[in-house]
Write a protein that holds these residues in place. Structure first.
Motif, PDB file in Angstrom:
ATOM      1  N   VAL A  74       0.850  -1.191   0.000  1.00  0.00           N
ATOM      2  CA  VAL A  74       0.000   0.000   0.000  1.00  0.00           C
ATOM      3  C   VAL A  74       0.884   1.239   0.000  1.00  0.00           C
ATOM      4  N   ILE A  75       0.508   2.195  -0.861  1.00  0.00           N
ATOM      5  CA  ILE A  75       1.200   3.480  -0.921  1.00  0.00           C
ATOM      6  C   ILE A  75       0.254   4.546  -0.386  1.00  0.00           C
ATOM      7  N   LEU A  76       0.774   5.387   0.517  1.00  0.00           N
ATOM      8  CA  LEU A  76      -0.029   6.466   1.082  1.00  0.00           C
ATOM      9  C   LEU A  76       0.243   7.757   0.324  1.00  0.00           C
ATOM     10  N   GLN A  77      -0.817   8.350  -0.202  1.00  0.00           N
ATOM     11  CA  GLN A  77      -0.704   9.620  -0.919  1.00  0.00           C
ATOM     12  C   GLN A  77      -1.442  10.700  -0.134  1.00  0.00           C
ATOM     13  N   GLY A  78      -0.731  11.792   0.142  1.00  0.00           N
ATOM     14  CA  GLY A  78      -1.335  12.882   0.885  1.00  0.00           C
ATOM     15  C   GLY A  78      -1.487  12.568   2.364  1.00  0.00           C
ATOM     16  N   ALA A  79      -0.578  11.757   2.913  1.00  0.00           N
ATOM     17  CA  ALA A  79      -0.655  11.369   4.320  1.00  0.00           C
ATOM     18  C   ALA A  79      -0.210  12.515   5.224  1.00  0.00           C
ATOM     19  N   SER A  80      -0.925  12.709   6.320  1.00  0.00           N
ATOM     20  CA  SER A  80      -0.558  13.709   7.319  1.00  0.00           C
ATOM     21  C   SER A  80       0.405  13.079   8.322  1.00  0.00           C
ATOM     22  N   ASP A  81       0.938  13.902   9.205  1.00  0.00           N
ATOM     23  CA  ASP A  81       1.824  13.370  10.253  1.00  0.00           C
ATOM     24  C   ASP A  81       1.060  12.380  11.126  1.00  0.00           C
ATOM     25  N   SER A  82      -0.206  12.692  11.383  1.00  0.00           N
ATOM     26  CA  SER A  82      -1.025  11.789  12.198  1.00  0.00           C
ATOM     27  C   SER A  82      -1.209  10.453  11.495  1.00  0.00           C
ATOM     28  N   ASP A  83      -1.444  10.474  10.173  1.00  0.00           N
ATOM     29  CA  ASP A  83      -1.595   9.231   9.415  1.00  0.00           C
ATOM     30  C   ASP A  83      -0.322   8.403   9.477  1.00  0.00           C
ATOM     31  N   LEU A  84       0.826   9.057   9.288  1.00  0.00           N
ATOM     32  CA  LEU A  84       2.103   8.342   9.298  1.00  0.00           C
ATOM     33  C   LEU A  84       2.380   7.748  10.671  1.00  0.00           C
ATOM     34  N   SER A  85       2.063   8.503  11.716  1.00  0.00           N
ATOM     35  CA  SER A  85       2.280   8.017  13.071  1.00  0.00           C
ATOM     36  C   SER A  85       1.434   6.786  13.343  1.00  0.00           C
ATOM     37  N   ARG A  86       0.161   6.830  12.940  1.00  0.00           N
ATOM     38  CA  ARG A  86      -0.719   5.684  13.171  1.00  0.00           C
ATOM     39  C   ARG A  86      -0.316   4.481  12.327  1.00  0.00           C
ATOM     40  N   ALA A  87       0.100   4.733  11.084  1.00  0.00           N
ATOM     41  CA  ALA A  87       0.539   3.628  10.222  1.00  0.00           C
ATOM     42  C   ALA A  87       1.722   2.912  10.835  1.00  0.00           C
ATOM     43  N   ASN A  88       2.599   3.652  11.453  1.00  0.00           N
ATOM     44  CA  ASN A  88       3.769   3.052  12.101  1.00  0.00           C
ATOM     45  C   ASN A  88       3.370   2.353  13.403  1.00  0.00           C
ATOM     46  N   ARG A  89       2.530   3.019  14.191  1.00  0.00           N
ATOM     47  CA  ARG A  89       2.152   2.509  15.512  1.00  0.00           C
ATOM     48  C   ARG A  89       1.267   1.265  15.410  1.00  0.00           C
ATOM     49  N   GLU A  90       0.413   1.211  14.401  1.00  0.00           N
ATOM     50  CA  GLU A  90      -0.529   0.101  14.265  1.00  0.00           C
ATOM     51  C   GLU A  90      -0.152  -0.827  13.111  1.00  0.00           C
ATOM     52  N   ALA A  91       1.127  -0.891  12.805  1.00  0.00           N
ATOM     53  CA  ALA A  91       1.588  -1.686  11.663  1.00  0.00           C
ATOM     54  C   ALA A  91       1.212  -3.153  11.801  1.00  0.00           C
ATOM     55  N   ILE A  92       1.293  -3.683  13.024  1.00  0.00           N
ATOM     56  CA  ILE A  92       0.999  -5.103  13.211  1.00  0.00           C
ATOM     57  C   ILE A  92      -0.471  -5.421  12.904  1.00  0.00           C
ATOM     58  N   LEU A  93      -1.372  -4.477  13.232  1.00  0.00           N
ATOM     59  CA  LEU A  93      -2.787  -4.688  12.918  1.00  0.00           C
ATOM     60  C   LEU A  93      -3.030  -4.625  11.422  1.00  0.00           C
ATOM     61  N   LEU A  94      -2.395  -3.672  10.767  1.00  0.00           N
ATOM     62  CA  LEU A  94      -2.563  -3.557   9.317  1.00  0.00           C
ATOM     63  C   LEU A  94      -2.028  -4.793   8.620  1.00  0.00           C
ATOM     64  N   ARG A  95      -0.917  -5.311   9.147  1.00  0.00           N
ATOM     65  CA  ARG A  95      -0.272  -6.456   8.504  1.00  0.00           C
ATOM     66  C   ARG A  95      -1.091  -7.742   8.708  1.00  0.00           C
ATOM     67  N   ARG A  96      -1.532  -7.991   9.926  1.00  0.00           N
ATOM     68  CA  ARG A  96      -2.162  -9.276  10.213  1.00  0.00           C
ATOM     69  C   ARG A  96      -3.661  -9.285   9.900  1.00  0.00           C
ATOM     70  N   VAL A  97      -4.347  -8.172  10.155  1.00  0.00           N
ATOM     71  CA  VAL A  97      -5.791  -8.136   9.895  1.00  0.00           C
ATOM     72  C   VAL A  97      -6.076  -7.670   8.474  1.00  0.00           C
ATOM     73  N   GLY A  98      -5.343  -6.676   8.009  1.00  0.00           N
ATOM     74  CA  GLY A  98      -5.589  -6.138   6.673  1.00  0.00           C
ATOM     75  C   GLY A  98      -4.802  -6.834   5.582  1.00  0.00           C
ATOM     76  N   ARG A  99      -3.904  -7.765   5.952  1.00  0.00           N
ATOM     77  CA  ARG A  99      -3.029  -8.472   4.989  1.00  0.00           C
ATOM     78  C   ARG A  99      -2.249  -7.465   4.141  1.00  0.00           C
ATOM     79  N   VAL A 100      -1.704  -6.459   4.838  1.00  0.00           N
ATOM     80  CA  VAL A 100      -0.882  -5.434   4.186  1.00  0.00           C
ATOM     81  C   VAL A 100       0.588  -5.778   4.456  1.00  0.00           C
ATOM     82  N   GLU A 101       1.347  -6.107   3.380  1.00  0.00           N
ATOM     83  CA  GLU A 101       2.729  -6.531   3.611  1.00  0.00           C
ATOM     84  C   GLU A 101       3.687  -5.355   3.755  1.00  0.00           C
TER      85      GLU A 101
END
Length: 719
Positions: free
Chosen positions: A591-618
């Motif tokens: 997944v590529i993030l376009q127009g991500a805010s600092d808050s979006d980037l922080s959450r993407a990093n902080r919740e990476a394990i959820l995105l990876r295991r539940v969302g199947r985002v590698e």
């Protein structure tokens, strides 16, 4: 009817000629110029020869018929009231079995009412007094069980003088000592109570509380608690007495229920503890019959109201909106919904022991139509949940088996969720705990639901209470939190403290859900709770004795809620892309993030394990401001775009073929709907809602075609 003066006659119309033998007056309107001069004169009643007066009464409609109306006070409710106003004689001409009695000319005595009708018409014709006979449609009252025509009939009955009882009962609601829920039903209560009439309490039935009155051979009446008291009170000695055969009105006995069931007239402990009650739950159709009378009797005999609130619910009706009754054969026995019943047994049950056996074939046909496979077993809790969902503020509730099927699925959903929780909480211990954002989110959410439940239950909105806890349990807890918990429990990256925190959250939230649901769903929640309670460290024999969940101010966690809502929208966006592009749910995506805010980037990093295991985002990468995005499927998350590059991800030719076939099918559907709307006959003759539906279908087809075109264009860029 000939005038007694010999100066002519008056024409009278009737649909019940036999009752003329009991006429005691002839009424006209006081302002009717045709008859003003005759008021006060008499006519000679044909066949009988009795002189009866001509009276003036506003009840008469001058324009209806001849404007002259015969009055038979003993055999018509309206005539009875008019007869009392004008002091007319009341001639009862019927026996108990609707034959004519000894108060009519001898030739008619003992004759059945309908045979008498024919004979009287024939005699009037022979006497030259029959003006004409014409067809006339009139409502005929019939017994709801026997189907026999009901004859108004003057008899001796026992009455309660109601005004002294009604006045304090009205005041109790006016002053707020008793409240109706919904409040608008108090208007119905007042409408009845302000217009209340003396209450006939005697009934000619086989079963009930017998009228406490005794008669001697001379017809003297003695009233008392029992025969021995009557003899002592009136010093009757061995005088032969006969108790009245009538019984009290069912609602008279029922009005005593709030206190008679607890030992009244004795001053028992139960009466002291439980009278008055808190709330009465009942249907609107018996507000006057039961509710009002319990209030009157409570105030009379206990000097207090029987309850503080009256919760009024609607009436359960069948799938066609008809009131359920054994006569119609449309009753649904709750036991059959709980345990299930096959078709033949259901047909037999609905058609056996009927008062009107001729309806059996019709009822059997309807039963086979509506329940071709009988009724499945749904269980008690599914039925209770269905009734809770239907407990809206409306008057009528159409019962739909589809609803109960859905709540059976809900019971199964909760059962399977409990199995997952129990399997994953076997190793609970007392070590250090660390709660994830998902743990804190679900605690915050169930705290909100707890607040909702208190609000809805306190206002008797069982439907809204169920909706709130249902949505949380199914969607937030089962669909999301259980999946999110796997990211912690099944990951080597999670610490023991994090796993311990998630396990504790699982068992605590489930135990709270069970208590929230228990009033609406007692059996399944009790069964699950017996296994959950020891894991949650709770001692006790039953969930029924556990306190209901309370709102905790400390449980609100706005940051965790915001984080998990962001994760949910992220994952839903990726799932949307998978669905649109026919990508396997298990295939890892970049997944590529376009127009991500600092808050979006922080959450993407902080919740990476959820995105990876539940969302199947590698992987998640960020598109630079000056970078051109690749050909990709897109989903929006706030102001940010989620891009999933398509190159190498799908079989372009196969996907183009699939999308093209789908587009062609939608275009064919569009053409069919367009042709309908281009047909003037269709537009002019079809119901407006059908035309609107076709217009909406066209808009939806055009939208779908646009989406498919866009997807095909993206594929062309990948080729």
């Amino acid at each position: 009817y000939p005038l007694a003066s010999g100066d002519g006659y008056l024409v009278v119309a009737t649909t019940r000629p036999e009752t003329m033998l009991g006429d005691s007056g002839l009424a006209v309107h006081p302002d009717d110029d045709r008859y003003k001069h005759l008021v006060g004169q008499e006519i000679v009643l044909p066949i009988v020869g009795r002189h009866i007066p001509i009276i003036a009464d506003d009840y008469v409609e001058p324009e209806f018929g001849s404007g002259c109306v015969k009055r038979t006070p003993a055999h018509d409710f309206n005539d009875y009231e008019i007869g009392k106003r004008h002091d007319l004689a009341m001639y009862n001409i019927f026996t108990d079995d609707a034959a004519l009695n000894d108060d009519v000319p001898e030739r008619y005595r003992g004759m059945d009412r309908f045979d008498a009708r024919k004979a009287i018409v024939a005699e009037l014709e022979n006497l030259g007094l029959l003006e004409k006979i014409e067809d006339y449609v009139v409502k005929i009252p019939r017994g709801d069980r026997s189907g026999a025509i009901v004859e108004p009939y003057l008899t001796d009955q026992w009455y309660v003088k109601i005004a002294p009882l009604a006045k304090p009962a009205i005041e109790a609601v006016e002053t707020g000592r008793i409240k109706f829920v919904p409040e608008n039903w108090s208007k119905t209560y007042f409408e009845w109570m302000y217009n209340i009439q003396d209450w006939c309490i005697s009934r000619q039935l086989w079963w009930g509380h017998r009228i406490p009155a005794w008669y001697d051979d001379k017809g003297n009446i003695y009233v008392g608690d029992d025969e021995s008291q009557v003899r002592e009170k009136y010093q009757l000695g061995e005088l032969r007495l006969r108790q009245d055969d009538d019984v009290l009105d069912t609602w008279f006995s029922s009005a005593l229920w709030p206190f008679s069931t607890m030992g009244w007239p004795e001053k028992t402990d139960a009466l002291k503890d439980f009278y008055p009650g808190n709330v009465l739950v009942t249907g609107f159709d018996i507000i006057f019959f039961w509710v009002a009378r319990m209030i009157m009797f409570g105030l009379k005999f206990m000097d207090d109201v029987p309850f503080r609130e009256v919760y009024i619910h609607g009436l359960i009706r069948d799938q066609d909106g008809q009131k359920m009754s054994k006569t119609k054969g449309n009753v649904l026995d709750p036991i059959d919904l709980i345990d299930g019943i096959d078709l033949e047994a259901l047909v037999e049950k609905r058609t056996t022991g009927m008062m009107q056996e001729h309806l059996a074939p019709k009822i059997e046909k309807a039963t086979r139509k509506h329940f071709p496979d009988g009724i499945n077993q749904f269980g008690t809790d599914a039925l209770r949940l269905t009734f809770s969902a239907l407990a809206t503020t409306g008057r009528d509730i159409r019962f739909d088996l589809g609803r109960i099927e859905g709540y059976k699925n809900f019971c199964n959903k909760l059962w399977n969720a409990a199995r997952y929780v129990l399997m994953n909480t076997e190793s609970l211990d007392d070590g250090d705990v660390q709660f994830s954002s998902a743990d804190r989110w679900i605690k915050s959410q169930i705290n909100n639901v707890t607040a909702d439940m208190h609000q809805h239950l306190s206002t008797y909105r069982l439907d809204m209470a169920l909706h709130s806890v249902y949505e949380f349990t199914w969607h937030e807890f089962c669909d999301w939190y259980l999946e999110l918990s796997k990211s912690v429990l099944q990951s080597d990256e999670s610490s023991d403290a994090e796993k311990r925190g998630t396990r504790r959250t699982l068992i605590e939230v489930l135990e709270t859900v069970l208590r929230l649901l228990h009033p609406l769903m007692p059996f399944v929640t009790e069964e699950i709770w017996q296994a959950v309670a020891p894991r949650a460290g709770i001692a006790g024999d039953t969930i029924m004795l556990r306190p209901y969940p309370e709102v905790s101010p400390d449980a609100d966690d706005a940051d965790a809620v915001a984080d998990i809502e962001w994760v949910k929208q992220f994952i839903l966006g990726i799932r949307q892309i998978r669905g649109e592009m026919d990508i396997s749910p298990g295939k890892p995506l970049s997944v590529i993030l376009q127009g991500a805010s600092d808050s979006d980037l922080s959450r993407a990093n902080r919740e990476a394990i959820l995105l990876r295991r539940v969302g199947r985002v590698e992987s998640v990468t960020v598109l630079g401001a000056d970078e051109k995005p690749p050909t990709a499927a897109t989903a929006l998350l706030g102001d940010m775009r989620l891009l999933v590059p398509m190159k190498g991800l799908i079989d372009v030719d196969a996907e183009r073929t699939r999308l093209t076939k789908q587009q062609e099918k939608v275009k064919a559907d569009l053409d069919r709907s367009s042709n309908k709307l281009n047909n003037k006959n269709f537009v002019n003759n079809a119901p407006p809602e059908v035309v609107i539906q076709e217009q909406e279908r066209i808009a939806e087809f055009e939208k779908t075609i646009g989406q498919l075109t866009e997807q095909i264009q993206k594929l062309d860029e990948l080729a």
